[in-house]
Design a protein around this motif. Structure first.
Motif, PDB file in Angstrom:
ATOM      1  N   LYS A   5       0.826  -1.209   0.000  1.00 11.01           N
ATOM      2  CA  LYS A   5       0.000   0.000   0.000  1.00 11.01           C
ATOM      3  C   LYS A   5       0.861   1.260   0.000  1.00 11.01           C
ATOM      4  O   LYS A   5       0.511   2.254  -0.640  1.00 11.01           O
ATOM      5  CB  LYS A   5      -0.920  -0.010   1.215  1.00 11.01           C
ATOM      6  N   ARG A   6       1.983   1.216   0.717  1.00  6.57           N
ATOM      7  CA  ARG A   6       2.859   2.394   0.766  1.00  6.57           C
ATOM      8  C   ARG A   6       3.327   2.778  -0.634  1.00  6.57           C
ATOM      9  O   ARG A   6       3.359   3.953  -0.999  1.00  6.57           O
ATOM     10  CB  ARG A   6       4.065   2.120   1.660  1.00  6.57           C
ATOM     11  N   PHE A   7       3.710   1.775  -1.430  1.00  9.69           N
ATOM     12  CA  PHE A   7       4.201   2.040  -2.781  1.00  9.69           C
ATOM     13  C   PHE A   7       3.111   1.935  -3.841  1.00  9.69           C
ATOM     14  O   PHE A   7       3.392   2.070  -5.030  1.00  9.69           O
ATOM     15  CB  PHE A   7       5.351   1.080  -3.110  1.00  9.69           C
ATOM     16  N   GLN A   8       1.860   1.689  -3.391  1.00  9.15           N
ATOM     17  CA  GLN A   8       0.711   1.629  -4.306  1.00  9.15           C
ATOM     18  C   GLN A   8       0.935   0.630  -5.446  1.00  9.15           C
ATOM     19  O   GLN A   8       0.602   0.886  -6.606  1.00  9.15           O
ATOM     20  CB  GLN A   8       0.408   3.016  -4.863  1.00  9.15           C
ATOM     21  N   ILE A   9       1.501  -0.528  -5.091  1.00  9.52           N
ATOM     22  CA  ILE A   9       1.775  -1.552  -6.095  1.00  9.52           C
ATOM     23  C   ILE A   9       0.458  -2.117  -6.619  1.00  9.52           C
ATOM     24  O   ILE A   9      -0.472  -2.382  -5.851  1.00  9.52           O
ATOM     25  CB  ILE A   9       2.646  -2.678  -5.495  1.00  9.52           C
ATOM     26  N   GLY A  10       0.368  -2.305  -7.921  1.00 12.44           N
ATOM     27  CA  GLY A  10      -0.868  -2.782  -8.532  1.00 12.44           C
ATOM     28  C   GLY A  10      -0.629  -3.919  -9.502  1.00 12.44           C
ATOM     29  O   GLY A  10       0.462  -4.499  -9.577  1.00 12.44           O
ATOM     30  N   PHE A  11      -1.670  -4.221 -10.266  1.00 10.29           N
ATOM     31  CA  PHE A  11      -1.602  -5.303 -11.255  1.00 10.29           C
ATOM     32  C   PHE A  11      -2.287  -4.853 -12.539  1.00 10.29           C
ATOM     33  O   PHE A  11      -3.425  -4.361 -12.514  1.00 10.29           O
ATOM     34  CB  PHE A  11      -2.280  -6.564 -10.723  1.00 10.29           C
ATOM     35  N   ALA A  12      -1.570  -5.023 -13.668  1.00  7.49           N
ATOM     36  CA  ALA A  12      -2.150  -4.707 -14.972  1.00  7.49           C
ATOM     37  C   ALA A  12      -2.753  -5.966 -15.560  1.00  7.49           C
ATOM     38  O   ALA A  12      -2.033  -6.945 -15.809  1.00  7.49           O
ATOM     39  CB  ALA A  12      -1.066  -4.162 -15.898  1.00  7.49           C
ATOM     40  N   PRO A  13      -4.066  -6.013 -15.756  1.00  3.12           N
ATOM     41  CA  PRO A  13      -4.691  -7.206 -16.341  1.00  3.12           C
ATOM     42  C   PRO A  13      -4.041  -7.589 -17.670  1.00  3.12           C
ATOM     43  O   PRO A  13      -3.557  -6.720 -18.408  1.00  3.12           O
ATOM     44  CB  PRO A  13      -6.150  -6.776 -16.540  1.00  3.12           C
TER      45      PRO A  13
END
Length: 663
Positions: A152-160
């Motif tokens: 959450k700190r680095f706002q890591i996400g996932f690209a479908p």
């Protein structure tokens, strides 16, 4: 020189107490506010803020200025960036060049909104996984040891793993079709259609120093990448360069590391965003990473605004060694303290921290050699100093070339480096110094040849009808521009320094700094204190004071700044002076005078006008005495006939009688 009216609008729209108070805890103390200075180990509140004069000062650090210089130092940004940040805070729009249409691919605010929208969507995909691929990504991230707090700190996400997730997202949110490509989140096909740049990857938003998402990078997820075989792409992919994102000007994680770097006095520079996340998770905060490019001059400038000590943390492989060599000269030229940490056994920071822990890693950081020692050790590795003459000469020439690349290295530092080389190679420091001097002469000759070539090219363009913009000390309206003075001085000294107006991102070279950075003292300081106290006196001084009377370049530049304000019809107040000046040292000198006046209060019985008249009288006396000395020297060294000598002696006596008011 940046538009004065724009700077004035921004300065008037913000309160320095609010700006400084947003990051430091200010306490009222009389007419001032005080707080602990973040730039030194401050045991008692040393940083003072004057709301009335909109200025700040830390006496132990001898730094200070206006609201712009505080934001620059706090955030490690140049003047124009600080201006833009404060303008945005005040709701003032800055539009350089042609008017940009809102919502277009050239509108930065539109691009920022688009990048943030995509980053948020990617984060939601991973934060609340609803697809099998998103669950695979979440499990893979956990297997890599990244916990939820740092996700959450680095706002890591996932690209479908989709060709049009982002395209449809932006379309649904009413962005124009061209925005996806302009924001760096999609590619154009030859037929004019677009497709998503990132597919089936873990996503790491890239932020600027203000914490705004300006791009993103993606890391492959092995289980998803298998589907695509050779078409899966590289292990890491960074977004392309856009209006928002320049790899050479951005360090990953800087928005989080800025304060820890400043407080801890060092920055750790790693090679990838997963290394930064791993270090932060291990409790190591002052850490940033380059983004698919070598550490460059712009990165060094950013880091030097926050700290002098930089530790380059490299993977323990051949590529890591090559990168150390690439940045060595860069740090020598910048006069920064670069340490090089090559991790053992070919490991990267994330792996090393996972296997050995924070304490072992921090010990490696503490023991990291400086860049020259690191280079020297590599050059002499496996070399018999006593017998391998060729290898020894190669090593000496390499090290001499590195030292010579800094044209104005501190003499004490150079002596210390040459002493280290002398001890290593068993030769005298005098011979090594001769080689450095010869190499510098060679570099200067090459630089002169390049300058001659540029001049010839410019003349050719001029002859063909393309006239270059003249680079003079005059601003557009013909008035004298004090901010060009340093640039001109640097250019004459052989430095490649663009005289484009003198902003904070144009810090003076070491030679120019030596010439300029002479603090006001004695009679010069008294003069400018009276001018700050009474702007009416400043209007008189711009006509009455001869710059040759002044003792330092600092005083001459401040006088020229007053003259420029007067030519522009500006108020000759201290606030106008601070707005005009864009050099940190000069701003600090003015601020020091302001706080001296504030602290002194009404302890001086003489008025500002009385003190000004006394100062002018002392200048005239000093000039008279200097002229007398010159004439006496002329008598002593010049052959004259008797009549000429008598005439000159009479002139000297008459001058002295007039000065002492003797009948």
């Amino acid at each position: 020189m940046m538009d004065f009216d724009l700077k004035e609008r921004v300065r008037s729209a913000v309160d320095i107490v609010d700006v400084i108070g947003s990051s430091l805890s200010l306490q009222p103390k009389g007419r001032l506010y005080v707080t602990q200075c973040p730039w030194h180990n401050d045991q008692s509140p040393s940083l003072q803020v004057n709301r009335e004069r909109q200025s700040w000062k830390c006496w132990p650090c001898d730094i200070g200025g206006d609201v712009f210089s505080f934001v620059m130092r706090r955030d490690g940004v140049d003047f124009f960036t600080a201006l833009k940040m404060l303008a945005e805070q005040a709701g003032i729009e800055i539009q350089a060049g042609k008017q940009v249409e809102a919502g277009s691919a050239q509108d930065k605010s539109t691009l920022l909104s688009a990048v943030q929208l995509v980053c948020d969507a990617y984060f939601q995909q991973l934060d609340s996984p609803k697809t099998d691929d998103a669950k695979i990504a979440r499990d893979y991230l956990a297997a890599r040891g990244v916990d939820d707090e740092n996700r959450k700190r680095f706002q890591i996400g996932f690209a479908p793993d989709s060709w049009d997730f982002v395209i449809n997202l932006l379309k649904q949110n009413k962005f124009r079709p061209e925005i996806a490509h302009a924001a760096g989140v999609a590619f154009h096909r030859k037929d004019g259609s677009s497709y998503d740049m990132f597919r089936g990857r873990l996503m790491f938003p890239i932020h600027d120093i203000q914490g705004r998402a300006i791009s993103m990078g993606g890391r492959v997820i092995p289980e998803i990448a298998k589907r695509h075989g050779e078409n899966a792409g590289g292990k890491y992919i960074n977004g392309p360069e856009t209006l928002l994102f320049r790899k050479s000007n951005v360090l990953y994680g800087m928005q989080l590391a800025r304060e820890p770097i400043r407080k801890g006095g060092q920055a750790l520079v790693m090679e990838g965003y997963t290394d930064v996340v791993a270090a932060r998770q291990a409790g190591i905060e002052p850490v940033v990473a380059v983004l698919g490019t070598a550490l460059g001059a712009a990165h060094v400038d950013i880091l030097k605004r926050l700290t002098q000590r930089v530790v380059l943390v490299l993977d323990g492989d051949a590529a890591g060694q090559k990168r150390a060599d690439e940045v060595l000269e860069l740090f020598v030229q910048a006069d920064a303290d670069l340490r090089v940490l090559t991790l053992p056994d070919g490991s990267d920071p994330a792996d090393y921290l996972q296997q050995h822990g924070r304490e072992a890693f921090e010990q490696l950081v503490a023991d990291a050699p400086d860049c020259l020692s690191h280079k020297l050790a590599k050059l002499t590795e496996g070399v018999d100093i006593a017998t391998d003459t060729h290898a020894v000469m190669h090593a000496i020439d390499t090290m001499v070339g590195v030292i010579a690349s800094a044209p104005k290295m501190d003499p004490v530092k150079q002596d210390q480096l040459l002493l280290r080389l002398s001890r290593t190679f068993g030769t005298t420091t005098e011979k090594l110094e001769q080689r450095v001097v010869a190499r510098r002469a060679e570099i200067a000759k090459q630089s002169a040849a390049r300058a001659k070539f540029r001049l010839q090219a410019a003349r050719s363009k001029e002859q063909s009808g393309h006239k270059p913009k003249p680079q003079t000390r005059e601003s557009a309206d013909g008035s004298f521009d004090p901010n060009l003075m340093l640039a001109e001085s640097a250019d004459m000294d052989g430095f490649d320094f663009a005289p484009s107006g003198f902003a904070y991102d144009d810090e003076p070279t070491s030679h120019v700094a030596e010439v300029l950075q002479q603090s006001l003292s004695g009679i010069d300081r008294e003069l400018f204190e009276t001018l700050i106290e009474s702007p009416d006196l400043a209007a008189i001084a711009v006509e009455a004071i001869d710059p040759d009377w002044l003792s330092s370049n600092t005083a001459k530049m401040l006088l020229s700044a007053y003259q420029d304000l007067d030519l522009q019809g500006r108020d000759l107040t201290s606030q106008s002076l601070l707005l005009l000046l864009e050099n940190e040292f000069l701003k600090n000198e003015v601020t020091t005078l302001l706080f001296r006046i504030e602290q002194r209060g009404d302890k001086i019985s003489l008025t500002a006008e009385e003190r000004y008249l006394a100062v002018v009288a002392r200048y005239r006396l000093r000039e008279s005495e200097a002229e007398t000395s010159r004439q006496i020297a002329k008598l002593a060294t010049t052959v004259m006939d008797e009549d000429e000598e008598l005439a000159l002696l009479k002139q000297l006596f008459d001058s002295e009688k007039a000065r002492q008011q003797i009948n």
